[in-house]
Design a protein around this motif. Structure first.
Motif, PDB file in Angstrom:
ATOM      1  N   GLY A   1       0.805  -1.209   0.000  1.00  0.00           N
ATOM      2  CA  GLY A   1       0.000   0.000   0.000  1.00  0.00           C
ATOM      3  C   GLY A   1       0.840   1.262   0.000  1.00  0.00           C
ATOM      4  N   ARG A   2       1.980   1.220  -0.699  1.00  0.00           N
ATOM      5  CA  ARG A   2       2.905   2.350  -0.707  1.00  0.00           C
ATOM      6  C   ARG A   2       3.195   2.790  -2.131  1.00  0.00           C
ATOM      7  N   ALA A   3       3.670   4.036  -2.253  1.00  0.00           N
ATOM      8  CA  ALA A   3       4.076   4.554  -3.547  1.00  0.00           C
ATOM      9  C   ALA A   3       5.550   4.305  -3.829  1.00  0.00           C
ATOM     10  N   ASP A   4       6.337   4.033  -2.775  1.00  0.00           N
ATOM     11  CA  ASP A   4       7.768   3.804  -2.950  1.00  0.00           C
ATOM     12  C   ASP A   4       8.258   2.860  -1.862  1.00  0.00           C
ATOM     13  N   LEU A   5       9.582   2.716  -1.763  1.00  0.00           N
ATOM     14  CA  LEU A   5      10.166   1.809  -0.780  1.00  0.00           C
ATOM     15  C   LEU A   5      11.007   2.552   0.252  1.00  0.00           C
ATOM     16  N   SER A   6      10.791   3.836   0.376  1.00  0.00           N
ATOM     17  CA  SER A   6      11.610   4.629   1.284  1.00  0.00           C
ATOM     18  C   SER A   6      11.480   4.115   2.712  1.00  0.00           C
ATOM     19  N   GLY A   7      12.625   3.927   3.357  1.00  0.00           N
ATOM     20  CA  GLY A   7      12.651   3.453   4.727  1.00  0.00           C
ATOM     21  C   GLY A   7      12.481   1.963   4.884  1.00  0.00           C
ATOM     22  N   LEU A   8      12.364   1.218   3.794  1.00  0.00           N
ATOM     23  CA  LEU A   8      12.137  -0.226   3.871  1.00  0.00           C
ATOM     24  C   LEU A   8      13.400  -1.001   3.496  1.00  0.00           C
TER      25      LEU A   8
ATOM     26  N   THR B   1      17.319  -4.417  -8.432  1.00  0.00           N
ATOM     27  CA  THR B   1      18.114  -3.744  -7.403  1.00  0.00           C
ATOM     28  C   THR B   1      18.185  -2.253  -7.682  1.00  0.00           C
ATOM     29  N   ALA B   2      18.540  -1.902  -8.912  1.00  0.00           N
ATOM     30  CA  ALA B   2      18.629  -0.484  -9.272  1.00  0.00           C
ATOM     31  C   ALA B   2      17.280   0.206  -9.133  1.00  0.00           C
ATOM     32  N   ALA B   3      16.203  -0.488  -9.531  1.00  0.00           N
ATOM     33  CA  ALA B   3      14.867   0.106  -9.442  1.00  0.00           C
ATOM     34  C   ALA B   3      14.451   0.316  -7.997  1.00  0.00           C
ATOM     35  N   ALA B   4      14.768  -0.642  -7.120  1.00  0.00           N
ATOM     36  CA  ALA B   4      14.402  -0.523  -5.709  1.00  0.00           C
ATOM     37  C   ALA B   4      15.190   0.590  -5.032  1.00  0.00           C
ATOM     38  N   VAL B   5      16.477   0.687  -5.338  1.00  0.00           N
ATOM     39  CA  VAL B   5      17.296   1.760  -4.778  1.00  0.00           C
ATOM     40  C   VAL B   5      16.771   3.117  -5.232  1.00  0.00           C
ATOM     41  N   ALA B   6      16.352   3.189  -6.502  1.00  0.00           N
ATOM     42  CA  ALA B   6      15.884   4.462  -7.068  1.00  0.00           C
ATOM     43  C   ALA B   6      14.650   4.994  -6.367  1.00  0.00           C
ATOM     44  N   ILE B   7      13.859   4.121  -5.742  1.00  0.00           N
ATOM     45  CA  ILE B   7      12.657   4.595  -5.039  1.00  0.00           C
ATOM     46  C   ILE B   7      12.803   4.426  -3.523  1.00  0.00           C
ATOM     47  N   GLY B   8      14.050   4.479  -3.050  1.00  0.00           N
ATOM     48  CA  GLY B   8      14.290   4.616  -1.631  1.00  0.00           C
ATOM     49  C   GLY B   8      14.563   3.368  -0.841  1.00  0.00           C
ATOM     50  N   GLY B   9      14.578   2.191  -1.479  1.00  0.00           N
ATOM     51  CA  GLY B   9      14.803   0.966  -0.740  1.00  0.00           C
ATOM     52  C   GLY B   9      16.249   0.802  -0.294  1.00  0.00           C
ATOM     53  N   ALA B  10      16.443   0.221   0.900  1.00  0.00           N
ATOM     54  CA  ALA B  10      17.771  -0.186   1.367  1.00  0.00           C
ATOM     55  C   ALA B  10      17.926  -1.650   0.965  1.00  0.00           C
ATOM     56  N   VAL B  11      18.729  -1.906  -0.075  1.00  0.00           N
ATOM     57  CA  VAL B  11      18.720  -3.202  -0.749  1.00  0.00           C
ATOM     58  C   VAL B  11      19.937  -4.038  -0.380  1.00  0.00           C
ATOM     59  N   ALA B  12      19.686  -5.291  -0.046  1.00  0.00           N
ATOM     60  CA  ALA B  12      20.724  -6.292   0.147  1.00  0.00           C
ATOM     61  C   ALA B  12      20.515  -7.384  -0.897  1.00  0.00           C
ATOM     62  N   VAL B  13      21.615  -7.880  -1.468  1.00  0.00           N
ATOM     63  CA  VAL B  13      21.528  -8.841  -2.571  1.00  0.00           C
ATOM     64  C   VAL B  13      22.252 -10.122  -2.203  1.00  0.00           C
TER      65      VAL B  13
END
Length: 359
Positions: free
Chosen positions: A183-190, A205-217
């Protein structure tokens, strides 16, 4: 030019180069010259016998091309346009969707064109299906009415652009599925876990980072992990970091162990999006109590909608790094080697072929 070359898949790892006449276009159709065709993992699975596919056919569904002809105008016939509604012109560089939808069935009307009841797919049709030049491993392709087409901006190279039409669009669709479930518009803070750092996983990964996600791979390849980290991710070690938990897990490896680790990595209220299992991987056991008590959501994504293709092109155009992660095309006649032999550089996300490539 009045004829095209296509590599017809005859089963197993056998291909035959055919010369075919260029078709006469009907209203709404578009003919493109294929500039670069990427080698998607699903085509490798097909050739190795891991997934069923129509045969004989022309494989290849991840391409970029140049418009060389458009169908004639006719009353009540669609004018060839891109996804945004702009008229297509000869000379335009374009990418196009894997799926070709009817636009009229209940699924299309509901916005799920990727599962149209009358679906046809680029690179997945028999050569005698009535759709000539239907696959990307050819010098030319015919794009029927119902194909989503979008222009490629001048700053985006052909090799990078070829990623959009399968890996790119699907990765963007997976990100959208996760945000929709939350229910969100982005991944900021997640916190986001990406399992599998091939083409799909790296673009996601690049797409998630671009909308604020803290990404681990997570991936078995140190080289692929290094590439993903160049887009702002960090490495997740499934053993030493086993207690870490995430809001979103995106599974691209298509392996039972990948699915299990993605599910195990979710925290309360987390969402898992399954994408990688496009061929049979067997049953994966899980404890339903875990899903129930932790309020977890599990969903799947297969293919994508036209808007995802547009967003994929926009994402790829932001970073020149994508061009160097796609191998310089081999000649179309070396398709067999491109499909079955790994790239010399393990950092390469895609091997490619092109009819006009030099040996």
């Amino acid at each position: 030019m009045t004829a095209a070359t296509e590599m017809v898949w005859l089963g197993e790892d056998r291909f035959d180069a055919h010369r075919v006449d260029l078709p006469e276009l009907r209203p709404g159709e578009v003919l493109v010259r294929v500039l670069v065709a990427g080698i998607c993992g699903s085509d490798r699975h097909t050739v190795l016998g891991h997934r069923d596919a129509p045969c004989p056919s022309v494989l290849g569904h991840e391409s970029v091309g140049e418009v060389v002809a458009v169908g004639p105008c006719a009353p009540d016939a669609p004018v060839p346009t891109d996804v945004c509604g702009g008229g297509l012109q000869i000379g335009d560089r374009v990418v196009w969707s894997v799926t070709v939808a009817c636009g009229h069935c209940d699924r299309c009307r509901a916005g799920i064109t990727a599962k149209c009841r009358h679906l046809r797919k680029v690179g997945h049709e028999r050569v005698d299906s009535g759709w000539p030049l239907s696959g990307g491993y050819a010098s030319h392709m015919l794009l029927p009415v119902g194909t989503a087409i979008t222009r490629v901006p001048d700053g985006l190279g052909n090799r990078a652009a070829s990623l959009a039409s399968c890996a790119g669009g699907t990765a963007v669709a997976a990100i959208e599925a996760a945000t929709r479930m939350l229910g969100r518009a982005d991944l900021s803070g997640l916190d986001v876990l990406v399992v599998g750092a091939g083409g799909l996983g790296t673009i996601a990964t690049a797409a998630a980072v671009a909308i604020g996600g803290a990404v681990a791979v997570s991936d078995l390849s140190a080289e692929r992990l290094g590439t993903a980290c160049r887009f702002g991710a960090r490495v997740h070690d499934s053993e030493s970091d086993a207690d870490e938990r995430f809001d979103v897990a995106l599974e691209f490896s298509g392996t039972p162990s990948g699915v299990r680790s993605a599910l195990a990595g979710l925290r309360l209220g987390g969402v898992m999006v399954l994408v990688g299992a496009v061929s049979p991987i067997g049953e994966v056991a899980f404890n339903p109590e875990h899903v129930v008590r932790d309020h977890l959501t599990i969903t799947g994504v297969h293919n994508y909608e036209p808007r995802h293709l547009v967003r994929a092109v926009e994402l790829l155009a932001r970073d020149p790094l994508w061009e160097e992660l796609v191998e310089t095309p081999l000649p179309l006649t070396q398709l067999h080697d491109a499909l079955l032999e790994p790239a010399a550089d393990p950092r390469v996300l895609r091997r490619t072929v092109a009819a006009d490539a030099q040996s």
